[in-house]
Design a protein around this motif. Structure first.
Motif, PDB file in Angstrom:
ATOM      1  N   GLU A 168       0.822  -1.214   0.000  1.00 25.93           N
ATOM      2  CA  GLU A 168       0.000   0.000   0.000  1.00 25.93           C
ATOM      3  C   GLU A 168       0.861   1.270   0.000  1.00 25.93           C
ATOM      4  O   GLU A 168       2.022   1.256   0.395  1.00 25.93           O
ATOM      5  N   ASN A 169       0.213   2.357  -0.454  1.00 27.99           N
ATOM      6  CA  ASN A 169       0.882   3.656  -0.506  1.00 27.99           C
ATOM      7  C   ASN A 169       2.161   3.582  -1.347  1.00 27.99           C
ATOM      8  O   ASN A 169       3.265   3.839  -0.880  1.00 27.99           O
ATOM      9  N   VAL A 170       1.966   3.202  -2.609  1.00 31.23           N
ATOM     10  CA  VAL A 170       3.082   2.964  -3.524  1.00 31.23           C
ATOM     11  C   VAL A 170       3.234   4.170  -4.455  1.00 31.23           C
ATOM     12  O   VAL A 170       2.263   4.618  -5.060  1.00 31.23           O
ATOM     13  N   ARG A 171       4.479   4.701  -4.606  1.00 32.16           N
ATOM     14  CA  ARG A 171       4.740   5.796  -5.539  1.00 32.16           C
ATOM     15  C   ARG A 171       6.035   5.528  -6.289  1.00 32.16           C
ATOM     16  O   ARG A 171       7.057   5.217  -5.674  1.00 32.16           O
ATOM     17  N   ASP A 172       5.967   5.640  -7.612  1.00 33.34           N
ATOM     18  CA  ASP A 172       7.159   5.459  -8.453  1.00 33.34           C
ATOM     19  C   ASP A 172       7.845   4.136  -8.141  1.00 33.34           C
ATOM     20  O   ASP A 172       9.051   4.072  -7.884  1.00 33.34           O
ATOM     21  N   ALA A 173       7.083   3.070  -8.139  1.00 30.19           N
ATOM     22  CA  ALA A 173       7.606   1.775  -7.706  1.00 30.19           C
ATOM     23  C   ALA A 173       7.346   0.704  -8.755  1.00 30.19           C
ATOM     24  O   ALA A 173       6.450   0.827  -9.594  1.00 30.19           O
ATOM     25  N   PHE A 174       8.113  -0.355  -8.675  1.00 32.42           N
ATOM     26  CA  PHE A 174       7.939  -1.553  -9.492  1.00 32.42           C
ATOM     27  C   PHE A 174       7.560  -2.663  -8.529  1.00 32.42           C
ATOM     28  O   PHE A 174       8.347  -3.005  -7.642  1.00 32.42           O
ATOM     29  N   VAL A 175       6.341  -3.197  -8.660  1.00 30.95           N
ATOM     30  CA  VAL A 175       5.824  -4.201  -7.720  1.00 30.95           C
ATOM     31  C   VAL A 175       5.429  -5.456  -8.485  1.00 30.95           C
ATOM     32  O   VAL A 175       4.658  -5.387  -9.438  1.00 30.95           O
ATOM     33  N   THR A 176       5.946  -6.604  -8.075  1.00 29.22           N
ATOM     34  CA  THR A 176       5.592  -7.883  -8.686  1.00 29.22           C
ATOM     35  C   THR A 176       5.105  -8.846  -7.611  1.00 29.22           C
ATOM     36  O   THR A 176       5.771  -9.032  -6.593  1.00 29.22           O
ATOM     37  N   THR A 177       3.937  -9.440  -7.839  1.00 27.16           N
ATOM     38  CA  THR A 177       3.410 -10.492  -6.967  1.00 27.16           C
ATOM     39  C   THR A 177       3.148 -11.696  -7.860  1.00 27.16           C
ATOM     40  O   THR A 177       2.357 -11.614  -8.799  1.00 27.16           O
ATOM     41  N   GLU A 178       3.830 -12.809  -7.610  1.00 31.08           N
ATOM     42  CA  GLU A 178       3.760 -13.941  -8.544  1.00 31.08           C
ATOM     43  C   GLU A 178       3.647 -15.281  -7.810  1.00 31.08           C
ATOM     44  O   GLU A 178       4.005 -15.397  -6.643  1.00 31.08           O
TER      45      GLU A 178
END
Length: 296
Positions: A168-178
């Motif tokens: 949560e509260n993500v800015r300018d990010a690369f997020v991977t859920t796999e």
């Protein structure tokens, strides 16, 4: 008979520790550098004010471990069981916590750091206040994982089973859920982010409050997926089977849902959007409340 705590304090002093259990070594530290704590049982371990250090705490059982005020350091905590572990105020550090069982792990106030938490079972893991960091949480089973207040970070959560994961509260990010199975995953409050959720089975996935983001959810089976409150976003949901997919409250967005089988798909409240739904079989598709939209 020597008191157990007193014996631990004296042993720590003799090993060169500057302090133990809040008591300073009267002879002072024997050296500045690597610190090793092995075979820790029913113990309180605190390592604080680290700079340019190598710290390893291993074979921990029924212990409370705190590592705080870490800068330019390499910190490893491994082989934990029934433990409470906190690593806080981390800057320019490499932090690894591995082989956890029935543990509570918190890594907070992270800046320019590399953080890995792996091989979790029945654990609660929180990584918060992350900036310019690389965070990996992997090999989870029956765990609760929260990553919050992320800025300019690379976050990966992989190999999940029966887990609750929140980013949560993500800015300018690369997020991977796999590699999700029987999991509940929420990614919320995104801005200028790249989010990928892949290889989902029997999972509940929510991605909400997106702005200027690229979101991909792929390889879904028997899943419930919601993507909501989009603005200026690119959203792709592909390879869907026996799934419930909702995309709602879109503005100036490009949305593609493809390769559907036995699925329920709803796209609603669109404005100035391009929507494509293709390769349908035995599916229920609803697109409603359109304004200045191209739907193919």
């Amino acid at each position: 008979m020597i008191n157990e705590e007193a014996e631990l304090i004296v042993n720590a002093w003799l090993a060169g520790a500057a302090s133990a259990f809040g008591k300073e070594n009267p002879a002072g530290p024997l050296f500045d550098g690597a610190v090793f704590a092995g075979a820790v049982g029913d113990t309180l371990v605190t390592t604080e004010n680290l700079r340019d250090s190598l710290v390893t705490t291993e074979n921990v059982r029924d212990a409370f471990v705190t590592t705080e005020n870490v800068r330019d350091s390499f910190v490893t905590t491994e082989n934990l069981r029934d433990s409470f572990v906190t690593t806080e105020n981390v800057r320019d550090a490499f932090v690894t916590t591995e082989n956890l069982r029935d543990s509570f792990v918190t890594t907070e106030n992270v800046r320019d750091a590399f953080v890995t938490t792996e091989n979790l079972r029945d654990s609660l893991v929180t990584t918060e206040n992350v900036r310019d960091a690389f965070v990996t949480t992997e090999n989870l089973r029956d765990s609760l994982v929260t990553t919050e207040n992320v800025r300019d970070a690379f976050v990966t959560t992989e190999n999940l089973r029966d887990s609750l994961v929140t980013t949560e509260n993500v800015r300018d990010a690369f997020v991977t859920t796999e590699n999700l199975r029987d999991s509940f995953v929420t990614t919320e409050n995104l801005r200028d982010s790249f989010v990928t959720t892949e290889n989902v089975r029997d999972a509940f996935v929510t991605t909400e409050n997106l702005r200027d983001s690229l979101v991909t959810t792929e390889n879904l089976r028997d899943s419930f997926v919601t993507t909501e409150n989009l603005r200026d976003s690119f959203v792709t949901t592909e390879n869907v089977r026996d799934a419930f997919v909702t995309t709602e409250n879109l503005r100036d967005s490009l949305v593609t849902t493809e390769n559907l089988r036995d699925s329920f798909v709803t796209t609603e409240n669109l404005r100035d959007s391009l929507v494509t739904t293709e390769n349908l079989r035995d599916a229920f598709v609803t697109t409603e409340n359109l304004r200045e939209t191209v739907a193919a």
